[in-house]
Scaffold this motif. Structure first.
Motif, PDB file in Angstrom:
ATOM      1  N   GLU A 123       0.815  -1.214   0.000  1.00  0.00           N
ATOM      2  CA  GLU A 123       0.000   0.000   0.000  1.00  0.00           C
ATOM      3  C   GLU A 123       0.852   1.268   0.000  1.00  0.00           C
ATOM      4  O   GLU A 123       0.327   2.354  -0.244  1.00  0.00           O
ATOM      5  N   ARG A 124       2.159   1.130   0.242  1.00  0.00           N
ATOM      6  CA  ARG A 124       3.056   2.293   0.197  1.00  0.00           C
ATOM      7  C   ARG A 124       3.638   2.515  -1.198  1.00  0.00           C
ATOM      8  O   ARG A 124       4.353   3.493  -1.413  1.00  0.00           O
ATOM      9  N   ILE A 125       3.347   1.617  -2.126  1.00  0.00           N
ATOM     10  CA  ILE A 125       3.906   1.741  -3.473  1.00  0.00           C
ATOM     11  C   ILE A 125       3.340   2.972  -4.173  1.00  0.00           C
ATOM     12  O   ILE A 125       2.140   3.226  -4.144  1.00  0.00           O
ATOM     13  N   VAL A 126       4.235   3.745  -4.776  1.00  0.00           N
ATOM     14  CA  VAL A 126       3.866   4.970  -5.501  1.00  0.00           C
ATOM     15  C   VAL A 126       4.087   4.703  -6.998  1.00  0.00           C
ATOM     16  O   VAL A 126       5.130   4.171  -7.382  1.00  0.00           O
ATOM     17  N   PRO A 127       3.116   5.076  -7.853  1.00  0.00           N
ATOM     18  CA  PRO A 127       1.944   5.923  -7.634  1.00  0.00           C
ATOM     19  C   PRO A 127       0.683   5.201  -7.161  1.00  0.00           C
ATOM     20  O   PRO A 127      -0.391   5.787  -7.187  1.00  0.00           O
ATOM     21  N   GLY A 128       0.769   3.971  -6.734  1.00  0.00           N
ATOM     22  CA  GLY A 128      -0.410   3.298  -6.188  1.00  0.00           C
ATOM     23  C   GLY A 128      -0.603   1.927  -6.810  1.00  0.00           C
ATOM     24  O   GLY A 128      -0.122   1.649  -7.903  1.00  0.00           O
ATOM     25  N   ILE A 129      -1.322   1.048  -6.086  1.00  0.00           N
ATOM     26  CA  ILE A 129      -1.528  -0.305  -6.590  1.00  0.00           C
ATOM     27  C   ILE A 129      -2.970  -0.528  -7.020  1.00  0.00           C
ATOM     28  O   ILE A 129      -3.890   0.180  -6.586  1.00  0.00           O
ATOM     29  N   ASN A 130      -3.126  -1.510  -7.874  1.00  0.00           N
ATOM     30  CA  ASN A 130      -4.438  -1.954  -8.304  1.00  0.00           C
ATOM     31  C   ASN A 130      -4.813  -3.246  -7.589  1.00  0.00           C
ATOM     32  O   ASN A 130      -5.908  -3.378  -7.056  1.00  0.00           O
ATOM     33  N   SER A 131      -3.866  -4.201  -7.561  1.00  0.00           N
ATOM     34  CA  SER A 131      -4.105  -5.493  -6.927  1.00  0.00           C
ATOM     35  C   SER A 131      -2.825  -6.024  -6.310  1.00  0.00           C
ATOM     36  O   SER A 131      -1.713  -5.648  -6.727  1.00  0.00           O
ATOM     37  N   ALA A 132      -2.971  -6.909  -5.324  1.00  0.00           N
ATOM     38  CA  ALA A 132      -1.829  -7.587  -4.724  1.00  0.00           C
ATOM     39  C   ALA A 132      -2.301  -8.933  -4.192  1.00  0.00           C
ATOM     40  O   ALA A 132      -3.289  -8.994  -3.450  1.00  0.00           O
ATOM     41  N   PHE A 133      -1.624  -9.996  -4.583  1.00  0.00           N
ATOM     42  CA  PHE A 133      -2.011 -11.331  -4.120  1.00  0.00           C
ATOM     43  C   PHE A 133      -0.846 -12.297  -4.289  1.00  0.00           C
ATOM     44  O   PHE A 133       0.079 -12.056  -5.076  1.00  0.00           O
ATOM     45  N   PHE A 138      -1.737  -0.310 -15.745  1.00  0.00           N
ATOM     46  CA  PHE A 138      -0.841  -0.773 -14.685  1.00  0.00           C
ATOM     47  C   PHE A 138       0.235  -1.700 -15.239  1.00  0.00           C
ATOM     48  O   PHE A 138       0.103  -2.244 -16.349  1.00  0.00           O
ATOM     49  N   LEU A 139       1.309  -1.841 -14.481  1.00  0.00           N
ATOM     50  CA  LEU A 139       2.367  -2.807 -14.758  1.00  0.00           C
ATOM     51  C   LEU A 139       2.284  -3.896 -13.698  1.00  0.00           C
ATOM     52  O   LEU A 139       1.622  -3.731 -12.672  1.00  0.00           O
ATOM     53  N   THR A 140       2.970  -5.003 -13.939  1.00  0.00           N
ATOM     54  CA  THR A 140       2.914  -6.135 -13.025  1.00  0.00           C
ATOM     55  C   THR A 140       4.284  -6.423 -12.437  1.00  0.00           C
ATOM     56  O   THR A 140       5.280  -6.490 -13.171  1.00  0.00           O
ATOM     57  N   CYS A 141       4.321  -6.599 -11.133  1.00  0.00           N
ATOM     58  CA  CYS A 141       5.544  -6.960 -10.416  1.00  0.00           C
ATOM     59  C   CYS A 141       5.362  -8.348  -9.809  1.00  0.00           C
ATOM     60  O   CYS A 141       4.330  -8.621  -9.197  1.00  0.00           O
ATOM     61  N   HIS A 142       6.354  -9.216  -9.992  1.00  0.00           N
ATOM     62  CA  HIS A 142       6.410 -10.500  -9.300  1.00  0.00           C
ATOM     63  C   HIS A 142       7.589 -10.465  -8.333  1.00  0.00           C
ATOM     64  O   HIS A 142       8.728 -10.233  -8.759  1.00  0.00           O
ATOM     65  N   LEU A 143       7.332 -10.678  -7.062  1.00  0.00           N
ATOM     66  CA  LEU A 143       8.404 -10.827  -6.083  1.00  0.00           C
ATOM     67  C   LEU A 143       8.533 -12.312  -5.775  1.00  0.00           C
ATOM     68  O   LEU A 143       7.579 -12.937  -5.302  1.00  0.00           O
ATOM     69  N   GLY A 144       9.705 -12.889  -6.045  1.00  0.00           N
ATOM     70  CA  GLY A 144       9.903 -14.314  -5.820  1.00  0.00           C
ATOM     71  C   GLY A 144       9.821 -14.674  -4.343  1.00  0.00           C
ATOM     72  O   GLY A 144      10.561 -14.126  -3.524  1.00  0.00           O
ATOM     73  N   GLN A 165      -0.046  -5.543  -9.090  1.00  0.00           N
ATOM     74  CA  GLN A 165      -0.368  -4.686 -10.224  1.00  0.00           C
ATOM     75  C   GLN A 165      -0.332  -3.242  -9.722  1.00  0.00           C
ATOM     76  O   GLN A 165      -1.115  -2.882  -8.844  1.00  0.00           O
ATOM     77  N   PHE A 166       0.571  -2.450 -10.268  1.00  0.00           N
ATOM     78  CA  PHE A 166       0.707  -1.061  -9.810  1.00  0.00           C
ATOM     79  C   PHE A 166       0.548  -0.096 -10.974  1.00  0.00           C
ATOM     80  O   PHE A 166       0.776  -0.452 -12.135  1.00  0.00           O
ATOM     81  N   LYS A 167       0.141   1.101 -10.656  1.00  0.00           N
ATOM     82  CA  LYS A 167      -0.144   2.087 -11.691  1.00  0.00           C
ATOM     83  C   LYS A 167       1.115   2.454 -12.469  1.00  0.00           C
ATOM     84  O   LYS A 167       2.164   2.713 -11.890  1.00  0.00           O
TER      85      LYS A 167
END
Length: 235
Positions: free
Chosen positions: A105-115, A135-141, A192-194
């Motif tokens: 929730e601290r990600i800038v400019p903001g998130i769409n989804s997280a799971f 939005f773009l997509t981030c995968h954290l292993g 998924q973040f903006k």
């Protein structure tokens, strides 16, 4: 839904033309300052995931909760533990993963989804494309099979692999597919973040995302999660 599908290619072109960091399929994570903090706390995230995902049979398969994903989600093999979906919070799941929720929730400019996205051994998610370039997509292993070369994702013509504790960022509007050809489960924190964009991209992307958020695509998934949770409580 019909209007959204009609507008999708047009809005994607406007957003891509407004993108501040270009429009590549895969990004250098160094251009996103928040990635360092996420990676620095990955062991905390992993601990929360381990506690929340002790019994994968209690984590809903994506094909079960989201009818629109049945074409690409093998039955029971791709599971998703939602914290936030299209800005709707799953309060019970967030309570189980408080630090993870705080970090995303601290990600800038903001998130769409997280799971937490879980692929069991032998899973193949066929080629597909995402909904919007807003939005773009981030995968954290979080949990990566030892045979990394057999657990991979293709984005256009580039094959990428996951590493525990490291982020991977890509644009899911490009054609991509995922394979886990190992005998181990793969888990990532999917965010998924903006996309960083100019004013035109913000207006167009914001309107399109709000439309998707209110659409059957998202509302059916919310109902599916609620029904799944209710059935698990009743068992």
């Amino acid at each position: 839904m019909r209007f959204g599908k009609y507008m999708q290619p047009k809005t994607n072109r406007w957003i891509a033309n407004s993108a501040k960091l270009g429009d590549p399929p895969v990004y250098d994570t160094a251009v996103f300052p928040w990635v360092k903090e996420l990676e620095a706390h990955w062991e905390t995230i992993r601990a929360e995931a381990a506690a929340a995902l002790q019994d994968l049979e209690k984590v809903p398969p994506l094909a079960t909760i989201s009818p629109d994903h049945r074409r690409i989600a093998p039955a029971g093999r791709w599971r998703s533990f939602f914290l936030i979906g299209y800005r709707y919070r799953d309060e019970a799941n967030c309570a189980k993963c408080p630090k993870t929720t705080e970090l995303v929730e601290r990600i800038v400019p903001g998130i769409n989804s997280a799971f937490f996205s879980i692929l069991v051994p032998g899973t193949h998610i066929p080629p597909h494309t995402g909904v919007t370039k807003a939005f773009l997509t981030c995968h954290l292993g979080i949990q990566v099979p030892r045979e990394r070369e057999k657990c991979r994702m293709r984005v256009v013509d580039q094959w990428v692999h996951w590493t525990e504790g490291k982020a991977l960022i890509f644009d899911d509007c490009y054609n991509h597919e995922v394979l886990n050809e190992t005998d181990e489960t793969r888990i990532v924190l999917l965010i998924q973040f903006k996309r960083p964009v100019g004013i035109i991209g913000k207006i167009v992307g914001g309107l399109f995302l709000e439309g998707v958020r209110r659409s059957r695509f998202v509302q059916d998934a919310r109902k599916g999660i609620a029904q799944w949770s209710a059935e698990r409580v009743g068992q």
